[in-house]
Design an enzyme around this catalytic site. Structure first.
Site, mmCIF file in Angstrom:
data_model
loop_
_atom_site.group_PDB
_atom_site.id
_atom_site.type_symbol
_atom_site.label_atom_id
_atom_site.label_comp_id
_atom_site.label_asym_id
_atom_site.label_seq_id
_atom_site.Cartn_x
_atom_site.Cartn_y
_atom_site.Cartn_z
ATOM 1 N N ASP A 1 9.824 5.820 15.471
ATOM 2 C CA ASP A 1 9.594 6.940 15.150
ATOM 3 C C ASP A 1 9.635 8.388 16.484
ATOM 4 O O ASP A 1 8.951 7.724 17.527
ATOM 5 C CB ASP A 1 7.997 7.524 14.803
ATOM 6 C CG ASP A 1 8.304 8.885 14.228
ATOM 7 O OD1 ASP A 1 8.609 9.715 13.958
ATOM 8 O OD2 ASP A 1 6.911 9.222 13.876
ATOM 9 N N ASP B 1 10.200 12.262 17.723
ATOM 10 C CA ASP B 1 10.299 12.812 17.250
ATOM 11 C C ASP B 1 10.625 14.254 18.659
ATOM 12 O O ASP B 1 9.990 13.593 19.095
ATOM 13 C CB ASP B 1 8.474 13.071 17.015
ATOM 14 C CG ASP B 1 8.424 14.362 16.739
ATOM 15 O OD1 ASP B 1 7.082 14.284 15.518
ATOM 16 O OD2 ASP B 1 8.641 14.788 16.727
ATOM 17 N N CYS C 1 16.627 24.976 24.272
ATOM 18 C CA CYS C 1 16.971 25.591 22.731
ATOM 19 C C CYS C 1 15.538 26.164 22.063
ATOM 20 O O CYS C 1 16.228 27.525 21.165
ATOM 21 C CB CYS C 1 18.292 25.140 22.256
ATOM 22 S SG CYS C 1 17.936 23.139 21.565
ATOM 23 N N GLU D 1 1.258 -0.993 0.131
ATOM 24 C CA GLU D 1 -0.042 0.396 0.098
ATOM 25 C C GLU D 1 1.340 0.522 0.350
ATOM 26 O O GLU D 1 2.189 1.572 0.497
ATOM 27 C CB GLU D 1 -0.927 -0.034 1.027
ATOM 28 C CG GLU D 1 -1.272 1.241 0.966
ATOM 29 C CD GLU D 1 -2.327 1.701 1.946
ATOM 30 O OE1 GLU D 1 -2.481 0.442 3.569
ATOM 31 O OE2 GLU D 1 -3.119 2.828 2.509
ATOM 32 N N GLY E 1 12.198 14.547 13.042
ATOM 33 C CA GLY E 1 13.252 13.678 13.936
ATOM 34 C C GLY E 1 13.441 12.619 12.834
ATOM 35 O O GLY E 1 14.653 13.190 11.935
#
Lengths: 520, 504
Positions: free
Chosen positions: A210, A212, A222, A144, A265
């Site tokens: 993942d 992030d 920061c 897919e 990320g």
């Protein structure tokens, strides 16, 4: 073979356009975002112009050299190579140098994107990576793909027999990005024609992670939200180190590719055959094994692990210690103000110790985090608290180190077999940066802000053409740009993966004829 | 006409060679032996039983399984479940050991037939059967368990002494988990280990109770139980699928099919789901405008979502999902719900709202989405069970996901200041009985109304049992707080011939 290939070139767009428009029309039924009806028309119109382009090209036949026609699937060349491109330019399918129009181009400028996907995107290696073999198989055909279109409509369940057709559809629809999903038991486009629902189910997908930086917002000082800098990128660096080590040493996976996600990320794709075939339960097990920092903003202490430390945790802790000292305490300085320091105090046991620390820090405002961290031990040693449990203090300090350095994974991505994830080498529509693979051997050198953007890459092609016009060797467009090292890295990854799969196959079948004809 | 008969060996004497035909062969009667109480149910029973037995045994087993499922819905700990179930399970002290084990064997296979038909039923059946198996395995004494495990022939590789010495520190770290670090060195060395593919023990991997190296899991002896259970459920699932394929052949039997159908239909569970749309309370004004007012009746999970939404003018995906479904559950119509979200997300443009959020709300109501979503009405409101397993955030169950301090702050902001209640909540939280904490808070908030309701017999005890669904919490809270009004209205209605409509 090559003939057929060139026919497809001319023929399919029209048919595709129809299918695409149809699919677009009923996105409503399975897409997250509502699509206004006019979009279908718009897409169709766009497709039509594309078709015209192709037709014109065809009528101007004589201009196309014979060998170009025969540049089919067997060719070693990446599709959009420079000898062909000047001709395409003359048909206006893309401008020669969008950079001439000024630097102000937005990354999502369709023309820039088109040039990128036409000339630079490594379609061939993407295909081989997902297909695990040079000849098309169901691994690719039943895979897919999902497109996020320019109008934010989300087109799911797309599938393509070959990378050529995928490329063509991407160029036709110009999605702002596309994602890769699982391999299904049947062709995703046919899913509605199947009689029972169990006949259509996900079979395999790379194990994905993942990470992030938004998940680090409460500890990075920061930047916040969507911005990043090299300082907070260090959180990703340490995360990659820890997760990579666990996947390789503990689970024995070999083919792990880390990809910059384009903004803030990184994604991991674990491509081992064993990893791809895992069901949800196993994915959940790995995600749970790796997850240490738990809880949302209101959970209080986010690391609560049992003692003695599991070997995986103690190894991670060893690797993270120096990062904590250098990248967190010194650079981020997370507890400088007294409100920030309060966060630290809440994580410490023993009320008396906390009280004397608070007093000490209040008397010298602006004390750095490094000193504050050291204070904990000095104050504890002076006997500020009578019944101080030094064991508990050490544990708490370890927990704090982990809370400030241990990878914060978005584990929902890893848990499900049918979760989609953005494809490598896609351009991030917001930043224009290409989602390039990250070399874990020189992880510390990776600079997310130095990653090539689509604007710079297109410029680089043009610059190259000017300086070295007449080389005899056939040079592909990506080789002229700073994308080169990344694509080469991807290529060697894919080739190693394919070789490994092939060896297994050969062993199993002892049938070399089928596969022997290919070469890398 | 029939020509093939010349060379055929008499069917009784023929050796069934072809495995594909084996399943059509007549069952040959074999006296089953039951050396252990536990059974992997690998071979189907072949002896004759009466139809009454067939039905009765199945019903008996079903009762136990339903009880087990109820326990899991109520979030009981394994220990509590064990004590709850124990009286229901026969004890093997009697002389009828054989009869019991036989019944166990037969009833299992009967229920397999009843629950193989759909995937949903199969999953449920294998889940509860595994629970039962785990319970029994845990209850068995060591010797019997060891003998049973031995008889299974599961292949696992023992860890050699040499390897054990090499990995001593790692293994020690893993092994002393369960003993809280108090285990002596001697005992650690005595522990035997075995090595398997990690994929065989995903649950142990997930909780980091094994040591992993290069894809192999090093499992301490006492954890081997979990491997047996995984094996059990894996085999059962596979067998159920095979059964499902064989089912059509059973259709011809008009004695068994009705019984089996009946069985699978009566596998009724205590209602932890909440009927989607018919839950609106008569007379309540459930509109977007009234939501702030109504939120006083919300359980903490929904109240917290409501507060976060008011504060941030935004909720993340899971929060929107949970809250939308909850609102649907209390009877807010789709139109009103859209209005509510639009008003709440007051920092974004109409365009952004329509583009990014409208669809999600409509999806939850089953207004859009695939066929199955529309037919299913967009899914039912989350039960406590579901809410507790959500990833933490403003969504999820505050009792489970918040730290005690934050939870106390939330409760106090909702007007729960009683020290005793907060202490009770704290204890419940420590014991991980979050629904108990929630019910405790409910009882505190409504203690006057509850007392009145019971005294005046407006509500029976049965109507006031433990709440296991956020929407039930709302409904009960609303009804209790508006008891007086309701009664009045009822009288009015009766008196005025029903022409006075409620809710203006």
């Amino acid at each position: 073979m090559a003939d057929a290939g060139s026919f497809i070139h001319v023929d399919t767009p029209a048919a595709d356009a129809k299918a695409g428009a149809e699919a677009e029309g009923d996105t409503d039924s399975y897409v997250h975002v509502d699509t206004p009806a006019s979009d279908a028309v718009q897409v169709k119109a766009e497709a039509d112009t594309e078709t015209e382009d192709q037709v014109i090209k065809n009528t101007k036949g004589p201009e196309i050299k014979l060998e170009d026609l025969f540049e089919g699937m067997d060719s070693d060349d990446e599709f959009p190579s420079s000898p062909v491109s000047p001709k395409r330019e003359s048909f206006g399918s893309f401008p020669s140098s969008p950079s001439e129009n000024g630097v102000s181009h937005k990354a999502s400028d369709p023309e820039l994107m088109r040039s990128f996907y036409q000339r630079l995107f490594p379609w061939r290696y993407l295909f081989q990576w997902l297909n695990h073999s040079p000849t098309p198989t169901n691994d690719f055909g039943h895979r897919e793909f999902a497109f996020t279109l320019q109008n934010d409509a989300y087109l799911r369940y797309q599938s393509f027999p070959t990378s050529d057709l995928l490329r063509k559809d991407v160029l036709r629809l110009m999605p702002s990005r596309f994602e890769i999903g699982p391999v299904y038991s049947a062709n995703p486009r046919d899913r509605k024609t199947l009689r029972n629902s169990t006949a259509f189910r996900p079979l395999a997908k790379e194990l994905c992670f993942d990470i992030d930086l938004t998940d680090y917002d409460d500890i990075r000082t920061c930047c916040d939200k969507t911005t990043i800098c090299i300082k907070c990128w260090q959180f990703i660096t340490m995360a990659i180190k820890v997760v990579d080590a666990a996947l390789r040493d503990d689970f024995g996976f070999k083919y792990i590719m880390w990809v910059y996600s384009g903004r803030r990320g990184a994604h991991a794709w674990v491509c081992d055959k064993k990893a791809r075939a895992m069901d949800d339960q196993k994915r959940k097990a790995i995600a749970g094994y790796l997850e240490v920092v738990r809880g949302g903003e209101k959970s209080g202490k986010k690391v609560n692990i049992r003692r003695p430390l599991h070997p995986h945790i103690s190894r991670s802790l060893d690797a993270l210690k120096t990062h904590f000292q250098e990248d967190v305490l010194e650079v981020q300085d997370p507890w400088r103000s007294s409100e920030q320091a309060e966060k630290l105090l809440q994580l410490l046991p023993d009320a008396q110790l906390v009280e004397s620390l608070r007093k000490k820090w209040d008397s010298s405002p602006g004390r750095s985090s490094v000193s504050k961290w050291a204070d904990i031990d000095t104050v504890a040693k002076t006997g500020a608290s009578q019944k101080l449990d030094s064991r508990a203090l050490l544990d708490a300090k370890q927990d704090i180190v982990l809370e400030y350095t241990y990878p914060r994974l978005d584990i929902e991505v890893s848990k499900k077999l049918n979760h989609l994830l953005k494809s490598p080498f896609v351009v991030h529509p917001g930043t224009g940066r290409v989602c390039v693979p990250i070399d874990t051997r020189s992880l510390g050198d990776f600079d997310p802000l130095g990653v090539p953007t689509v604007q710079s890459l297109i410029k680089e092609i043009d610059a190259w053409q000017e300086s070295e016009e007449d080389t005899e060797k056939h040079v592909q467009d990506w080789e002229k740009t700073s994308l080169k090292p990344y694509i080469e890295q991807f290529r060697s990854f894919v080739i190693a993966l394919m070789r490994d799969e092939r060896e297994v196959k050969v062993k199993q079948e002892r049938d070399e004829d089928e596969i022997g004809s290919t070469d890398f | 006409m029939i020509r093939q008969d010349f060379n055929r060996i008499d069917s009784k004497r023929r050796n069934v060679v072809d495995h594909r035909k084996k399943q059509f062969a007549d069952p040959s009667y074999k006296e089953a032996q039951y050396p252990h109480r536990l059974n992997f149910y690998a071979t189907p029973p072949t002896a004759d039983i009466t139809l009454e037995q067939f039905e009765q045994w199945a019903i008996d087993r079903l009762r136990i399984l339903a009880e087990l499922e109820a326990c899991s819905f109520r979030n009981k700990t394994p220990a509590e479940t064990a004590t709850h179930i124990k009286p229901l399970l026969d004890n093997s002290s009697s002389t009828q050991l054989f009869a019991q084990r036989q019944k166990d064997h037969y009833s299992h296979f009967i229920l397999r037939l009843a629950f193989a038909a759909t995937e949903d039923l199969r999953r449920r059946f294998s889940r509860v059967e595994t629970m039962l198996f785990r319970l029994r395995l845990g209850a068995d004494d060591m010797r019997e368990r060891a003998a049973f495990v031995q008889s299974l022939n599961i292949d696992w590789e023992p860890v050699t002494d040499e390897e054990r010495r090499e990995l001593a520190t790692e293994l020690a770290a893993v092994s002393s988990f369960a003993y809280g670090g108090k285990k002596t060195l001697q005992a650690q060395e005595d522990e035997s280990w075995c090595k398997v593919d990690w994929e065989r023990v995903p649950d142990l991997v997930e909780t980091r109770r094994v040591f992993l190296r290069a894809g192999k899991a090093y499992v301490p002896a006492r954890e081997q139980q979990s491997m047996v259970i995984t094996e059990f459920s894996a085999r059962l699932e596979r067998a159920l699928e095979l059964t499902a394929r064989a089912l059509p052949r059973l259709d011809e039997d008009d004695r068994l099919t009705p019984i089996l159908n009946h069985l699978s239909k009566t596998f009724i569970v205590p209602d932890a789901t909440f009927g989607g749309n018919n839950t609106a309370i008569d007379g309540a004004e459930i509109t977007a405008r009234n939501m702030d007012n109504l939120s006083q009746h919300f359980p903490m999970c929904a109240m917290n979502l409501h507060k976060s939404l008011k504060r941030d003018a935004h909720l993340k995906h899971f929060g929107r999902l949970q809250y939308t479904l909850f609102l649907k559950g209390i009877g807010l119509s789709l139109e009103e719900c859209l209005v509510f979200w639009r008003q709440s997300f007051n920092r974004i443009t109409d365009d952004t709202f329509n583009k990014e959020y409208r669809y999600g709300v409509r999806y939850s109501y089953g207004d859009v989405g695939g066929d199955s979503n529309r037919r299913g009405g967009g899914g039912s409101p989350y039960s406590c069970q579901k809410v507790m397993t959500m990833p933490p955030g403003p969504h999820g169950c505050p009792y489970g996901h918040f730290s005690m301090d934050n939870l106390a702050a939330l409760l106090q902001s909702a007007g729960v200041n009683d020290r005793g209640v907060l202490q009770g909540v704290k204890e419940d939280k420590e014991h991980k009985k979050f629904h108990m904490a929630c019910n405790r808070v409910f009882e505190h908030i409504h203690k006057n109304e509850l007392k009145r309701a019971i005294d005046e017999g407006i509500m029976t005890e049965a109507q006031l049992e433990t709440i296991v669904h956020p929407n039930e919490y709302f409904k009960r809270s609303y009804l209790l707080k508006n008891m007086g009004k309701m009664q009045q209205q009822q009288q009015q209605q009766q008196g005025g011939g029903g022409d006075v409509k409620m809710g203006e």
